[in-house]
Scaffold this motif. Structure first.
Motif, PDB file in Angstrom:
ATOM      1  N   VAL A 272      38.455  42.504  35.993  1.00 32.31           N
ATOM      2  CA  VAL A 272      37.274  41.453  36.059  1.00 32.31           C
ATOM      3  C   VAL A 272      38.328  39.947  36.258  1.00 32.31           C
ATOM      4  O   VAL A 272      38.013  39.385  36.898  1.00 32.31           O
ATOM      5  CB  VAL A 272      36.687  41.151  34.921  1.00 32.31           C
ATOM      6  CG1 VAL A 272      35.637  40.177  34.946  1.00 32.31           C
ATOM      7  CG2 VAL A 272      35.648  42.772  34.701  1.00 32.31           C
ATOM      8  N   ALA A 273      39.276  39.843  35.479  1.00 33.43           N
ATOM      9  CA  ALA A 273      40.258  38.812  35.472  1.00 33.43           C
ATOM     10  C   ALA A 273      40.888  38.483  37.136  1.00 33.43           C
ATOM     11  O   ALA A 273      40.891  37.591  37.666  1.00 33.43           O
ATOM     12  CB  ALA A 273      41.459  38.926  34.759  1.00 33.43           C
ATOM     13  N   ALA A 274      41.069  39.874  37.574  1.00 30.27           N
ATOM     14  CA  ALA A 274      41.535  39.593  39.079  1.00 30.27           C
ATOM     15  C   ALA A 274      40.602  39.237  39.969  1.00 30.27           C
ATOM     16  O   ALA A 274      40.800  38.392  40.935  1.00 30.27           O
ATOM     17  CB  ALA A 274      42.075  41.265  39.541  1.00 30.27           C
ATOM     18  N   VAL A 275      39.265  39.528  39.837  1.00 27.26           N
ATOM     19  CA  VAL A 275      38.343  38.884  40.646  1.00 27.26           C
ATOM     20  C   VAL A 275      38.189  37.248  40.536  1.00 27.26           C
ATOM     21  O   VAL A 275      38.209  36.735  41.741  1.00 27.26           O
ATOM     22  CB  VAL A 275      37.028  39.455  40.344  1.00 27.26           C
ATOM     23  CG1 VAL A 275      35.761  38.954  41.063  1.00 27.26           C
ATOM     24  CG2 VAL A 275      37.039  40.973  40.616  1.00 27.26           C
ATOM     25  N   VAL A 276      38.384  36.830  39.278  1.00 31.56           N
ATOM     26  CA  VAL A 276      38.285  35.721  39.045  1.00 31.56           C
ATOM     27  C   VAL A 276      39.487  34.806  39.438  1.00 31.56           C
ATOM     28  O   VAL A 276      39.389  33.734  40.149  1.00 31.56           O
ATOM     29  CB  VAL A 276      38.244  35.297  37.592  1.00 31.56           C
ATOM     30  CG1 VAL A 276      38.183  33.602  37.269  1.00 31.56           C
ATOM     31  CG2 VAL A 276      36.861  35.847  37.028  1.00 31.56           C
ATOM     32  N   ARG A 277      40.636  35.519  39.405  1.00 30.74           N
ATOM     33  CA  ARG A 277      41.966  34.892  39.893  1.00 30.74           C
ATOM     34  C   ARG A 277      41.902  34.825  41.386  1.00 30.74           C
ATOM     35  O   ARG A 277      42.371  33.711  42.133  1.00 30.74           O
ATOM     36  CB  ARG A 277      43.133  35.901  39.364  1.00 30.74           C
ATOM     37  CG  ARG A 277      44.563  35.067  39.739  1.00 30.74           C
ATOM     38  CD  ARG A 277      45.610  35.836  38.999  1.00 30.74           C
ATOM     39  NE  ARG A 277      45.776  37.090  39.881  1.00 30.74           N
ATOM     40  CZ  ARG A 277      45.545  38.326  39.279  1.00 30.74           C
ATOM     41  NH1 ARG A 277      45.064  38.369  38.157  1.00 30.74           N
ATOM     42  NH2 ARG A 277      46.029  39.337  40.079  1.00 30.74           N
ATOM     43  N   ALA A 278      41.649  35.900  41.891  1.00 34.40           N
ATOM     44  CA  ALA A 278      41.341  35.637  43.464  1.00 34.40           C
ATOM     45  C   ALA A 278      40.297  34.449  44.163  1.00 34.40           C
ATOM     46  O   ALA A 278      40.657  33.838  44.989  1.00 34.40           O
ATOM     47  CB  ALA A 278      40.983  36.941  44.143  1.00 34.40           C
ATOM     48  N   GLY A 279      39.327  34.516  43.404  1.00 32.67           N
ATOM     49  CA  GLY A 279      38.228  33.468  43.552  1.00 32.67           C
ATOM     50  C   GLY A 279      38.778  32.111  43.219  1.00 32.67           C
ATOM     51  O   GLY A 279      38.656  31.044  44.211  1.00 32.67           O
ATOM     52  N   LEU A 280      39.680  31.939  42.371  1.00 31.51           N
ATOM     53  CA  LEU A 280      40.283  30.620  42.078  1.00 31.51           C
ATOM     54  C   LEU A 280      41.468  29.978  43.158  1.00 31.51           C
ATOM     55  O   LEU A 280      41.377  28.988  43.391  1.00 31.51           O
ATOM     56  CB  LEU A 280      41.082  30.882  40.945  1.00 31.51           C
ATOM     57  CG  LEU A 280      41.574  29.312  40.091  1.00 31.51           C
ATOM     58  CD1 LEU A 280      40.608  28.381  40.046  1.00 31.51           C
ATOM     59  CD2 LEU A 280      42.338  29.681  38.716  1.00 31.51           C
ATOM     60  N   ASP A 281      42.125  31.161  43.573  1.00 27.90           N
ATOM     61  CA  ASP A 281      42.912  30.763  44.875  1.00 27.90           C
ATOM     62  C   ASP A 281      42.263  30.391  45.981  1.00 27.90           C
ATOM     63  O   ASP A 281      42.763  29.300  46.799  1.00 27.90           O
ATOM     64  CB  ASP A 281      43.800  32.094  45.002  1.00 27.90           C
ATOM     65  CG  ASP A 281      45.096  32.051  44.200  1.00 27.90           C
ATOM     66  OD1 ASP A 281      45.509  31.441  43.350  1.00 27.90           O
ATOM     67  OD2 ASP A 281      45.506  33.546  44.251  1.00 27.90           O
ATOM     68  N   ARG A 282      40.934  30.946  46.357  1.00 28.49           N
ATOM     69  CA  ARG A 282      40.160  30.247  47.443  1.00 28.49           C
ATOM     70  C   ARG A 282      39.578  28.975  47.142  1.00 28.49           C
ATOM     71  O   ARG A 282      39.471  28.202  47.794  1.00 28.49           O
ATOM     72  CB  ARG A 282      39.265  31.358  47.751  1.00 28.49           C
ATOM     73  CG  ARG A 282      39.682  32.696  48.330  1.00 28.49           C
ATOM     74  CD  ARG A 282      38.827  33.794  48.497  1.00 28.49           C
ATOM     75  NE  ARG A 282      37.966  33.366  49.503  1.00 28.49           N
ATOM     76  CZ  ARG A 282      37.541  34.471  50.542  1.00 28.49           C
ATOM     77  NH1 ARG A 282      37.653  35.655  50.163  1.00 28.49           N
ATOM     78  NH2 ARG A 282      36.645  34.166  51.542  1.00 28.49           N
ATOM     79  N   VAL A 283      39.188  28.645  45.656  1.00 26.98           N
ATOM     80  CA  VAL A 283      38.425  27.462  45.554  1.00 26.98           C
ATOM     81  C   VAL A 283      39.539  26.350  45.456  1.00 26.98           C
ATOM     82  O   VAL A 283      39.285  25.464  45.870  1.00 26.98           O
ATOM     83  CB  VAL A 283      37.855  27.712  44.183  1.00 26.98           C
ATOM     84  CG1 VAL A 283      37.589  26.326  43.553  1.00 26.98           C
ATOM     85  CG2 VAL A 283      36.760  28.428  44.195  1.00 26.98           C
ATOM     86  N   LEU A 284      40.749  26.627  44.845  1.00 30.21           N
ATOM     87  CA  LEU A 284      41.753  25.599  44.862  1.00 30.21           C
ATOM     88  C   LEU A 284      42.698  25.478  45.825  1.00 30.21           C
ATOM     89  O   LEU A 284      43.321  24.356  46.168  1.00 30.21           O
ATOM     90  CB  LEU A 284      42.451  25.601  43.561  1.00 30.21           C
ATOM     91  CG  LEU A 284      41.793  25.507  42.262  1.00 30.21           C
ATOM     92  CD1 LEU A 284      42.639  25.406  40.912  1.00 30.21           C
ATOM     93  CD2 LEU A 284      41.437  23.711  42.098  1.00 30.21           C
TER      94      LEU A 284
END
Length: 301
Positions: A108-120
């Motif tokens: 679940v954390a990996a999904v968030v981390r991947a999304g964060l890379d795209r957002v920031l």
């Protein structure tokens, strides 16, 4: 690849200063002030809200279990003065799709981390602050993060390998009307607030909205050592905060600080007097001041 903007819900770059007035209208104003983004999540998308800007290092806020971005309703305006504030709805909660099946928090954390890379944008510096289940995911993100992560602040954290008190909660889904409001009030008083008199209409509205949208169940992770094991691998500075009367930690908060210091000896720890588990709401002014001071003075902006 950039995050996918939701053009229908993109709002202007401003942050309302208050949350007064009717709760639904206040939440709608805050939501309308955000820029809305979407990133992949399981078979669907993960929802992100972004407020503010300025020259400070962006701050990412991860809400608690069975919650949504609304857990930070009393913090966004203050924290977004001079910096970008990023609040996702975690997978399976709020407006976000369910994550792929996961036996541990790490996927679940990996999904968030991947999304964060795209957002920031990959490599963009940021601070991370997570509440309760969001703290657990923050630890797993920190375990894998590179130098872009400048600090990680854990708020009301479990999963440190220590027992917690039983918090009796009542079922809400089958209730309607005044009985449903009473059930929400009971659960907030039992788990989230130190002083039931502080449970206001906004807190009840947030609890109702969060409960309606919650599908992912995270409570089974809280009694593990998952956060302690993950945060041991963080290369970024770590802080751990509790409300003085946090239902999942009181009266053993010093033991939780000791568990963290066993794996992160330089970690900063703090307590906000008179507050419960949802310290960022119940003691918003003190929490906002403490977090902003930490980011500015201890963690370099």
């Amino acid at each position: 690849m950039d995050a996918m903007p939701d053009e229908m819900s993109r709002g202007p770059e401003r942050v309302p200063e208050g949350m007064d007035g009717a709760p639904d209208a206040a939440l709608a104003r805050l939501d309308g002030a955000a820029r809305h983004l979407r990133t992949p999540c399981g078979a669907g998308e993960m929802a992100w809200r972004v407020w503010g800007g300025g020259g400070g290092i962006p701050l990412v806020l991860l809400h608690g279990g069975s919650g949504s971005w609304r857990h930070w309703a009393r913090n966004v305006a203050a924290l977004a003065r001079g910096r970008m504030v990023v609040c996702p709805d975690l997978p399976g909660l709020g407006d976000s799709a369910m994550p792929p099946p996961a036996e541990t928090p790490a996927p679940v954390a990996a999904v968030v981390r991947a999304g964060l890379d795209r957002v920031l944008g990959a490599g963009t510096p940021y601070h991370l602050c997570g509440f309760s289940f969001g703290a657990l995911l923050s630890g797993h993100i920190a375990a894998e993060a590179g130098p872009a992560l400048r600090s990680v602040t854990l708020v009301g954290a479990g999963a440190l390998g220590l027992p917690r008190q039983i918090t009796p909660l009542v079922k809400v889904r089958s209730e309607t009307g005044e009985a449903r409001i009473a059930a929400h009030r009971h659960n907030l008083a039992s788990l989230m607030f130190a002083d039931p008199a502080r449970i206001d209409p906004l807190a009840l509205a947030i609890q109702e909205a969060n409960s309606q949208a919650a599908r992912f169940r995270s409570r089974g992770f809280a009694s593990s050592t998952s956060l302690k094991d993950a945060i041991a691998r963080s290369r970024a500075p770590v802080a751990l905060l509790y409300g003085e009367r946090d239902a999942i930690a009181w009266p053993e908060i010093p033991s939780r600080f000791a568990a963290l210091h066993a794996v992160q000896p330089e970690a900063w720890t703090g307590v906000i007097p008179g507050a419960g588990h949802w310290v960022a709401y119940e003691a918003a002014a003190g929490f906002n001041a403490m977090l902003a001071d930490m980011l500015d003075r201890r963690f370099g902006g």
